[in-house]
Design an enzyme around this catalytic site. Structure first.
Site, PDB file in Angstrom:
ATOM      1  N   ASN A   1      -1.913   0.519   6.786  1.00 59.90           N
ATOM      2  CA  ASN A   1      -1.402  -0.721   7.382  1.00 59.90           C
ATOM      3  C   ASN A   1      -0.580  -1.593   6.409  1.00 59.90           C
ATOM      4  OD1 ASN A   1      -3.544  -1.562   5.874  1.00 59.90           O
ATOM      5  ND2 ASN A   1      -4.691  -2.491   7.556  1.00 59.90           N
TER       6      ASN A   1
ATOM      7  N   TYR B   1     -12.850  -3.048  -2.381  1.00 57.12           N
ATOM      8  CA  TYR B   1     -13.301  -2.890  -0.992  1.00 57.12           C
ATOM      9  C   TYR B   1     -14.824  -2.734  -0.953  1.00 57.12           C
ATOM     10  CZ  TYR B   1      -8.485  -2.347   0.799  1.00 57.12           C
ATOM     11  OH  TYR B   1      -7.179  -2.554   1.170  1.00 57.12           O
TER      12      TYR B   1
ATOM     13  N   ARG C   1       2.300  -5.975   9.623  1.00 61.17           N
ATOM     14  CA  ARG C   1       1.597  -4.853  10.254  1.00 61.17           C
ATOM     15  C   ARG C   1       2.086  -4.647  11.685  1.00 61.17           C
ATOM     16  NH1 ARG C   1      -4.390  -6.474   7.896  1.00 61.17           N
ATOM     17  NH2 ARG C   1      -4.234  -5.368   5.887  1.00 61.17           N
TER      18      ARG C   1
ATOM     19  N   LYS D   1       0.821  -1.214   0.000  1.00 62.67           N
ATOM     20  CA  LYS D   1       0.000   0.000   0.000  1.00 62.67           C
ATOM     21  C   LYS D   1       0.855   1.264   0.000  1.00 62.67           C
ATOM     22  CE  LYS D   1      -3.888  -2.107   2.538  1.00 62.67           C
ATOM     23  NZ  LYS D   1      -4.869  -1.871   3.629  1.00 62.67           N
TER      24      LYS D   1
ATOM     25  N   THR E   1      -5.755  -6.462  11.197  1.00 65.04           N
ATOM     26  CA  THR E   1      -5.980  -5.245  10.411  1.00 65.04           C
ATOM     27  C   THR E   1      -5.356  -4.015  11.065  1.00 65.04           C
ATOM     28  OG1 THR E   1      -8.056  -6.203   9.620  1.00 65.04           O
ATOM     29  CG2 THR E   1      -7.780  -3.817   9.344  1.00 65.04           C
TER      30      THR E   1
ATOM     31  N   PHE F   1     -15.476   5.622   6.976  1.00 64.92           N
ATOM     32  CA  PHE F   1     -14.061   5.874   6.684  1.00 64.92           C
ATOM     33  C   PHE F   1     -13.710   5.615   5.213  1.00 64.92           C
ATOM     34  CE2 PHE F   1     -14.364   1.502   8.346  1.00 64.92           C
ATOM     35  CZ  PHE F   1     -13.784   0.780   7.303  1.00 64.92           C
TER      36      PHE F   1
ATOM     37  N   GLU G   1      -9.482 -11.514  -6.874  1.00 63.83           N
ATOM     38  CA  GLU G   1      -8.604 -10.329  -6.744  1.00 63.83           C
ATOM     39  C   GLU G   1      -7.442 -10.384  -7.741  1.00 63.83           C
ATOM     40  OE1 GLU G   1      -7.572 -10.102  -2.571  1.00 63.83           O
ATOM     41  OE2 GLU G   1      -9.585  -9.399  -2.033  1.00 63.83           O
TER      42      GLU G   1
ATOM     43  N   ARG H   1      -1.600 -14.258   4.857  1.00 66.41           N
ATOM     44  CA  ARG H   1      -2.539 -13.566   5.747  1.00 66.41           C
ATOM     45  C   ARG H   1      -1.982 -13.562   7.185  1.00 66.41           C
ATOM     46  NH1 ARG H   1      -6.987 -10.118   4.994  1.00 66.41           N
ATOM     47  NH2 ARG H   1      -8.239 -10.446   6.823  1.00 66.41           N
TER      48      ARG H   1
HETATM   49  N1  UDP Z   1      -9.924  -0.109   7.178  1.00 63.09           N
HETATM   50  C1  UDP Z   1     -10.027   1.149   7.788  1.00 63.09           C
HETATM   51  N2  UDP Z   1     -10.765   1.258   8.935  1.00 63.09           N
HETATM   52  C2  UDP Z   1     -11.398   0.190   9.491  1.00 63.09           C
HETATM   53  C3  UDP Z   1     -11.305  -1.068   8.870  1.00 63.09           C
HETATM   54  C4  UDP Z   1     -10.561  -1.174   7.713  1.00 63.09           C
HETATM   55  O1  UDP Z   1      -9.466   2.117   7.302  1.00 63.09           O
HETATM   56  O2  UDP Z   1     -12.048   0.355  10.547  1.00 63.09           O
HETATM   57  C5  UDP Z   1      -9.098  -0.256   5.962  1.00 63.09           C
HETATM   58  C6  UDP Z   1      -7.726  -0.884   6.259  1.00 63.09           C
HETATM   59  O3  UDP Z   1      -6.756  -0.281   5.413  1.00 63.09           O
HETATM   60  C7  UDP Z   1      -7.963  -2.331   5.904  1.00 63.09           C
HETATM   61  C8  UDP Z   1      -8.897  -2.194   4.701  1.00 63.09           C
HETATM   62  O4  UDP Z   1      -9.755  -1.094   5.040  1.00 63.09           O
HETATM   63  O5  UDP Z   1      -6.751  -3.004   5.606  1.00 63.09           O
HETATM   64  C9  UDP Z   1      -9.725  -3.434   4.409  1.00 63.09           C
HETATM   65  O6  UDP Z   1     -10.453  -3.774   5.556  1.00 63.09           O
HETATM   66  P1  UDP Z   1     -10.642  -5.299   5.966  1.00 63.09           P
HETATM   67  O7  UDP Z   1     -11.645  -5.333   7.084  1.00 63.09           O
HETATM   68  O8  UDP Z   1     -10.929  -6.119   4.759  1.00 63.09           O
HETATM   69  O9  UDP Z   1      -9.211  -5.656   6.623  1.00 63.09           O
HETATM   70  P2  UDP Z   1      -7.961  -6.506   6.075  1.00 63.09           P
HETATM   71  O10 UDP Z   1      -8.516  -7.678   5.311  1.00 63.09           O
HETATM   72  O11 UDP Z   1      -7.132  -5.591   5.223  1.00 63.09           O
HETATM   73  O12 UDP Z   1      -7.223  -6.914   7.311  1.00 63.09           O
HETATM   74 MG    MG Z   2      -9.975  -7.729   3.854  1.00 65.88          MG
END
Ligand code: UDP
Ligand code: MG
Length: 153
Positions: free
Chosen positions: A112, A49, A102, A9, A91, A57, A126, A85
């Site tokens: 992140n 997303y 992370r 990112k 996250t 957000f 994807e 993962r």
């Molecule tokens: N995100 C955010 N605020 C939140 C949750 C997610 O900004 O409260 C962003 C963050 O960059 C995250 C992305 O949205 O990596 C995708 O969210 P997801 O829940 O799919 O998390 P991930 O799979 O990336 O852990």
């Molecule tokens: Mg995700």
């Protein structure tokens, strides 16, 4: 073998962490089958997303994900979706375990560092979103027998 999609990112690109992320992927033994720099835009982020489009957000997420170009990668390995993962961590970087990308490199729940596909089904979708078939290379590094036992390959 399985494949997964990684996005390095803007939070990592800005901070010149591309090499460290790629280095960890190589050290672990995952095969880099595709890799390129692209600029994301709101259209593709609404698709990628889709589960977050209605969250408050989301505009900030678009802003942070379009701040610089990103590196997209296809990784290949046994159980690679789950392996990467786990390597990515939770996250929110403040809660992610030390040793994860992370957990080691960020303090944010949004900025992140990396995206990691969350299931083999989503990884297929994807990968097709970001790569055409001729950008994914099927090769076997000569050291594969040092990363896996014979009966795993
Ligand atoms: N995100 C955010 N605020 C939140 C949750 C997610 O900004 O409260 C962003 C963050 O960059 C995250 C992305 O949205 O990596 C995708 O969210 P997801 O829940 O799919 O998390 P991930 O799979 O990336 O852990
Ligand atoms: Mg995700």
């Amino acid at each position: 073998m399985e494949q997964t999609l990684v996005i390095i990112k803007p939070s990592a690109v800005e901070r010149r962490l591309i090499g460290k992320v790629v280095g960890r992927i190589e050290d672990k033994g995952m095969i880099i089958s595709g890799m390129k720099m692209i600029q994301l835009d709101e259209r593709i982020l609404r698709e990628h997303y889709a589960h977050l489009v209605d969250r408050p957000f989301f505009p900030d997420l678009v802003k942070s994900m379009t701040a610089t170009p990103v590196i997209v990668m296809v990784l290949t390995g046994i159980d690679v979706v789950n392996v990467f993962r786990t390597m990515t961590g939770s996250t929110n970087g403040r809660k992610a375990a030390p040793g994860t990308l992370r957990g080691d490199f960020c303090m944010s729940g949004q900025a992140n560092i990396v995206h990691a596909s969350d299931s083999p089904e989503n990884a297929k979708i994807e990968i097709a979103r970001f790569f055409s078939p001729n950008e994914i290379f099927n090769y076997a590094p000569v050291d594969m027998s040092f990363f896996y036992a014979d009966d795993e390959l």
